[in-house]
Design an enzyme around this catalytic site. Structure first.
Site, PDB file in Angstrom:
ATOM      1  N   ASP A 116       0.588  -0.185   9.811  1.00 49.67           N
ATOM      2  CA  ASP A 116       0.727   1.308   9.758  1.00 49.67           C
ATOM      3  C   ASP A 116      -0.534   1.819  10.768  1.00 49.67           C
ATOM      4  O   ASP A 116      -1.671   0.725  10.740  1.00 49.67           O
ATOM      5  CB  ASP A 116       0.639   1.947   8.457  1.00 49.67           C
ATOM      6  CG  ASP A 116       1.281   3.321   8.659  1.00 49.67           C
ATOM      7  OD1 ASP A 116       1.561   3.637   9.768  1.00 49.67           O
ATOM      8  OD2 ASP A 116       1.503   4.006   7.602  1.00 49.67           O
ATOM      9  N   CYS A 168      12.071  -8.010 -19.548  1.00 49.69           N
ATOM     10  CA  CYS A 168      12.167  -8.854 -18.146  1.00 49.69           C
ATOM     11  C   CYS A 168      11.530 -10.253 -18.463  1.00 49.69           C
ATOM     12  O   CYS A 168      11.002 -10.614 -19.553  1.00 49.69           O
ATOM     13  CB  CYS A 168      11.099  -8.191 -17.387  1.00 49.69           C
ATOM     14  SG  CYS A 168      10.720  -8.948 -15.878  1.00 49.69           S
TER      15      CYS A 168
END
Ligand code: GUN
Ligand code: ZN
Length: 651
Positions: free
Chosen positions: A88, A280
């Site tokens: 960026d 998870c």
């Protein structure tokens, strides 16, 4: 170089080639700090998960130590990643701090200098809801910088690829203008910018509208990056609307605050700590108990949470890709959008744009249409059926309802066809289903629960309008007895060949033209499957014209069938026109590459059965188009038509 491999909704599985690396999209680029000391998750783990990362060229530029290393050894050395590095430009810092200390072209030049694979222009991320005048002015400036950056790149023969960010604040017309103008410049990837403040406030509805409006005006053949969207909960919707790339700093930022990402929302370690295990099974969660991580020092805790956050982020990407391959992306989107009312709000606004979205949605899918709630009524498959209903030529219509207990396809379970009257069943989801075509995807391949009364209201205006339009052709209820008598009469039995009529109607529905004329009606015959009793082949004079594909009931032409379609469907309908250069390849049955498409039927949808012709409309081949009409003209890479068979030159 970007090509489409598979697709569902507006989502696509793409192959993106960058400097010799093949990246499969959709994917997520983890944000990596240019200073390895500040990197939360070790780059070694990131390397295992991805071939593409994003880092910041402005931080590199403005930090002397980092800059020195980057200028000397390159960005890949600095961050310790030897695959694709995207950077960026400092635009985000500009939006946070109001000012940065670099010139727009200077930062592009710097990104080239440090060997970045994909750099970003210094666009101006205009916040949401600002005065229109400001949004316009800043967009003008972004466009000026974009042009100058592209010119610089051309002039100096830069190697790097460039991101051309779409801006325009919350003004949708400015987003469209931005997309239109940026689309004319030769950017490699189009990020959609300035959505972070919207995401932070869960304004997903605005984000969805911004994405769609940008997509409406952007070239179809370039990947779209949704800048700053790192929450896996929003990926499915964004992919379904046509986003290909995401970046995530969220995995690390959230971890710093003890936040635990899931594909359904964010949890807090604080609230998880008393569970005996995490919900998870990633390597982190299967190694540690919540309490253990909770008690660690901040640095270690942050790192482990960040690792878990990354795992679930990539897991959701895999789930989305699988949904695309199965053709169940809408089902996944509807599931995810029930995780937050604001996401549901976004899904609901999508309906406004369904006419556009439908053009990209495949005409056939491997999995059945599963109704998951009111929003399913707006799916592109439903809209397409309603549009294509007018392709059928009706003479006499009888409209009826059937009990919910009757299984689909209705025609196989009701004794209602065998005449020249079209029986249309009022259907809660698809509006009206003509029994002669009711085996087609998704009319028969759909699972729908008992709907609530308010859901049944949805299609009433459509049915009413249809009845109004065809009022001269509709037999009223009192003529039903007449119909039954007629249906049972010898006159009908001799007059009508219901199988031939079914084929005629199915071809009308699939192609929009009358392929089987009265002469052919008398001559065609069918062959049924011995196991299912369903029509499998359509024959003429002992030769097969079409086979009927079992999973979706589309008619698949043979060479004879393709010749018939070519004769009956006027140019350029259902055609993909290719350059002379590849005529021989097509005739040999080789795939048609997008680069060689010179014209086509602009109304084509993905996965339709098409004719491949040359510019004189000579039939060269036939097959399945992977692209819609707009994409066929815009794509330069990848396969356009998966050819079934080439057709030898006559004589
Ligand atoms: N990161 C998050 N949003 C933006 C944006 O609008 N532009 C750029 N260049 N980077 C971003
Ligand atoms: Zn985990």
């Amino acid at each position: 170089m970007f090509e489409i491999k598979d697709r569902d909704a507006m989502g696509r599985i793409g192959k993106l080639k960058i400097n010799g690396h093949k990246i499969e999209t959709p994917t997520i680029m983890p944000v990596v700090h240019p200073n390895p000391k500040k990197q939360v998750v070790p780059i070694e783990l990131i390397k295992k998960l991805t071939d593409i990362i994003i880092t910041n060229s402005y931080i590199t530029y403005s930090t002397p130590k980092l800059r020195e290393i980057a200028e000397e050894k390159g960005i890949h050395e600095l961050v310790g990643f030897d695959k694709v590095v995207v950077t960026d430009s400092g635009s985000f810092q500009l939006s946070v701090y109001g000012d940065i200390d670099v010139e727009p072209l200077e930062i592009v030049e710097f990104q080239e200098k440090i060997g970045v694979d994909v750099g970003t222009i210094l666009d101006i991320p205009t916040p949401p809801d600002v005065e229109r005048e400001r949004a316009e002015k800043e967009l003008e400036e972004t466009l000026r910088r974009a042009k100058a950056s592209i010119e610089l790149k051309k002039e100096k023969n830069f190697k790097l690829l460039l991101n051309g960010t779409i801006q325009g604040s919350t003004y949708l017309d400015l987003r469209r203008k931005s997309a239109e103008e940026m689309g004319k410049l030769d950017f490699d990837i189009y990020p959609i910018g300035a959505v972070v403040p919207l995401m932070e406030e869960y304004r997903y509805r605005d984000v969805a509208e911004i994405i769609i409006n940008a997509k409406m005006c952007l070239p179809t053949n370039k990947p779209i990056h949704l800048f700053g969207c790192g929450h896996p909960m929003a990926f499915a919707l964004a992919v379904a609307l046509g986003c290909d790339l995401f970046d995530s700093a969220a995995y690390a930022l959230y971890a710093k605050e003890g936040r635990y990402l899931t594909e359904r929302g964010t949890l807090h370690l604080e609230n998880l700590k008393d569970l005996d295990r995490f919900p998870c099974s990633c390597p982190v969660c299967s190694t540690y108990k919540p309490k253990e991580i909770y008690r660690m020092d901040k640095k270690q805790r942050t790192r482990l949470l960040a690792e878990h956050n990354l795992y679930v982020t990539f897991e959701e990407i895999s789930r989305i890709k699988n949904a695309i391959k199965e053709g169940s992306l809408w089902e996944l989107v509807e599931e995810r959008c029930r995780c937050h009312p604001k996401l549901l709000d976004a899904l609901r606004v999508v309906r406004k744009y369904m006419d556009f979205i439908e053009r990209f949605d495949p005409v056939t899918k491997k999995s059945a249409f599963f109704y998951s709630g009111y929003e399913s009524l707006f799916r592109p498959e439903v809209l397409r059926h309603k549009k294509r209903l007018s392709r059928l030529k009706f003479d006499k219509i009888y409209i009826t309802t059937v009990s919910k207990r009757v299984e689909k396809p209705y025609s196989e379970n009701l004794n209602l066809i065998h005449s020249d009257v079209d029986v249309l069943v009022i259907d809660d989801v698809f509006g009206l289903v003509p029994l002669y075509i009711d085996t087609f995807y998704p009319l028969a391949q759909s699972e729908v629960p008992d709907l609530f009364e308010f859901e049944k209201e949805y299609n009433k205006p459509f049915v009413k309008e249809f009845i109004e339009k065809y009022k001269d052709k509709i037999l009223d209820i009192t003529t039903y007895n007449y119909y039954i008598n007629y249906y049972n009469s010898e006159a009908n039995k001799n007059k009508i060949n219901p199988d031939a009529l079914r084929i005629k109607k199915m071809l009308q529905y699939q192609y929009g033209y009358d392929i089987i004329d009265d002469g052919l009606m008398k001559k065609i015959t069918i062959k049924r499957s011995k196991t299912t009793g369903r029509i499998r082949y359509v024959m003429l004079d002992g030769k097969t014209l079409f086979s009927i594909r079992s999973y979706d009931n589309l008619l698949i032409p043979t060479e004879e069938g393709a010749r018939l379609l070519h004769k009956k469907i006027p140019y350029p309908k259902y055609r993909v026109v290719v350059d002379r250069e590849v005529e021989e390849f097509a005739r040999e049955g080789k795939s048609v590459y997008a680069k060689f498409v010179v014209d086509c039927d602009e109304e084509l949808r993905p996965y339709e059965e098409v004719l491949v012709v040359n510019e004189d409309d000579e039939l060269l081949a036939f097959g399945t188009t992977l692209l819609n009409g707009k994409e066929l003209m815009e794509f330069n890479y990848g396969i356009a038509v998966d050819v079934r068979k080439g057709i030898k030159k006559e004589g």
